[in-house]
Design an enzyme around this catalytic site. Structure first.
Site, PDB file in Angstrom:
ATOM      1  N   ASP A   1      -4.053  -5.717   3.705  1.00 29.21           N
ATOM      2  CA  ASP A   1      -3.248  -6.546   4.616  1.00 29.21           C
ATOM      3  C   ASP A   1      -2.700  -5.746   5.804  1.00 29.21           C
ATOM      4  OD1 ASP A   1      -1.290  -4.995   3.425  1.00 29.21           O
ATOM      5  OD2 ASP A   1      -0.107  -6.674   2.652  1.00 29.21           O
TER       6      ASP A   1
ATOM      7  N   GLU B   1       4.854  -3.634   4.669  1.00 30.41           N
ATOM      8  CA  GLU B   1       4.046  -4.852   4.658  1.00 30.41           C
ATOM      9  C   GLU B   1       4.153  -5.569   6.012  1.00 30.41           C
ATOM     10  OE1 GLU B   1       2.019  -5.231   2.383  1.00 30.41           O
ATOM     11  OE2 GLU B   1       2.829  -5.210   0.356  1.00 30.41           O
TER      12      GLU B   1
ATOM     13  N   ASP C   1       5.900   6.757  -0.897  1.00 28.88           N
ATOM     14  CA  ASP C   1       6.510   5.595  -1.543  1.00 28.88           C
ATOM     15  C   ASP C   1       6.541   5.707  -3.065  1.00 28.88           C
ATOM     16  OD1 ASP C   1       3.749   5.442  -1.660  1.00 28.88           O
ATOM     17  OD2 ASP C   1       3.598   3.680  -0.395  1.00 28.88           O
TER      18      ASP C   1
ATOM     19  N   HIS D   1      -1.042  -2.848   5.596  1.00 26.86           N
ATOM     20  CA  HIS D   1       0.163  -2.028   5.363  1.00 26.86           C
ATOM     21  C   HIS D   1      -0.171  -0.538   5.364  1.00 26.86           C
ATOM     22  CE1 HIS D   1      -0.535  -2.376   0.727  1.00 26.86           C
ATOM     23  NE2 HIS D   1      -0.753  -1.120   1.042  1.00 26.86           N
TER      24      HIS D   1
END
Ligand code: F6R
Length: 240
Positions: A134, A141, A66, A136
């Site tokens: 979270d 996400e 990413d 991810h």
């Protein structure tokens, strides 16, 4: 899914050995790489092994997961900069074989070509992942489709807060990113995930024990045929 528990030094060394094994078996291997704090010791171990002549990256191709939208590759928080600083500048890799998604200019064109480029290179032989608090993986996400390919996405408030530790001020953290999708990641032949610290315990629980749900993107890894999760005691604490 296999789970290995150990301190950060030990699990990082084990992951580095997995990479070395893959490259020593296939000199033109394709490596999937991550940024963030989690893989730092793995990259230091790989650089050391390269210096000692235990492995060569001369014929290797890499694809990173990413990049932040809005940051030039020369920005000190861009993932291109991170990779150069923490791995590529310290090994014998040919930088033109290193692929990191772009965050500026015609970044959408490169993003749309990315999965095709990975396939053309022969597919990823080994992929390293970190995990967000979270759940991810890469910047997929909660709510990201399991069949997603490389795409642009909005970061959650939690991710922006987590990552602000690396910026001067939270207002400087980009709010958007380009990321390999969950399907792009699942296409890798072998996956290793590293997670350390209490902050990751909830996500690690979802990863190993949780229902497979797009609300917990990492949970899809339960379906991967060759995925090993490397955790320290703190990250593993809720599973135990
Ligand atoms: C980075 C990436 C992210 C990180 C995750 C954990 O390329 O894909 O998913 O792996 O945000 O970051 P750290 O390791 O800094 O806790």
């Amino acid at each position: 899914m296999k789970v290995i528990v150990g301190n950060e030094e030990k699990i990082s060394a084990l992951i580095a050995e997995e990479f070395i094994k893959v490259v020593n078996k296939k000199e033109n291997a394709v490596l999937g790489l991550a940024t963030g704090t989690s893989p730092l010791k793995v990259y230091a171990d790989l650089a050391k092994a390269n210096k000692e002549g235990r492995v060569s990256f001369k014929k290797v191709t890499t694809f990173n997961l990413d990049e932040y939208v809005g940051l030039e590759g020369t920005h000190n928080q861009s993932y291109r900069y991170f990779m150069n600083e923490n791995l590529f500048n310290h090994i014998d890799i040919d930088k033109k074989n290193t692929n990191v998604l772009l965050g500026v200019g015609d970044y959408k064109k490169f993003m749309n070509e990315y999965d095709g480029l990975i396939a053309k290179a022969g597919g990823i032989d080994i992929q390293i992942l970190g995990i967000g608090s979270d759940g991810h993986i890469a910047f997929n996400e909660p709510g990201t489709a399991f069949d997603s390919l490389t795409h642009e996405t909005e970061l959650t408030e939690q991710t922006i807060r987590d990552n602000s530790r690396l910026f001067n001020d939270i207002s400087e953290v980009p709010t958007r990113a380009v990321t390999m999708g969950l399907k792009s990641i699942m296409n890798a032949r072998k996956i290793v995930l590293i997670a350390t610290g209490k902050n990751k315990a909830k996500a690690v629980y979802g990863l190993i024990k949780g229902p497979i749900s797009e609300d917990m993107p990492c949970s899809i890894l339960q379906k991967h045929p060759d995925c090993t999760v490397y955790v320290d005691e703190e990250a593993y604490s809720l599973v135990k």
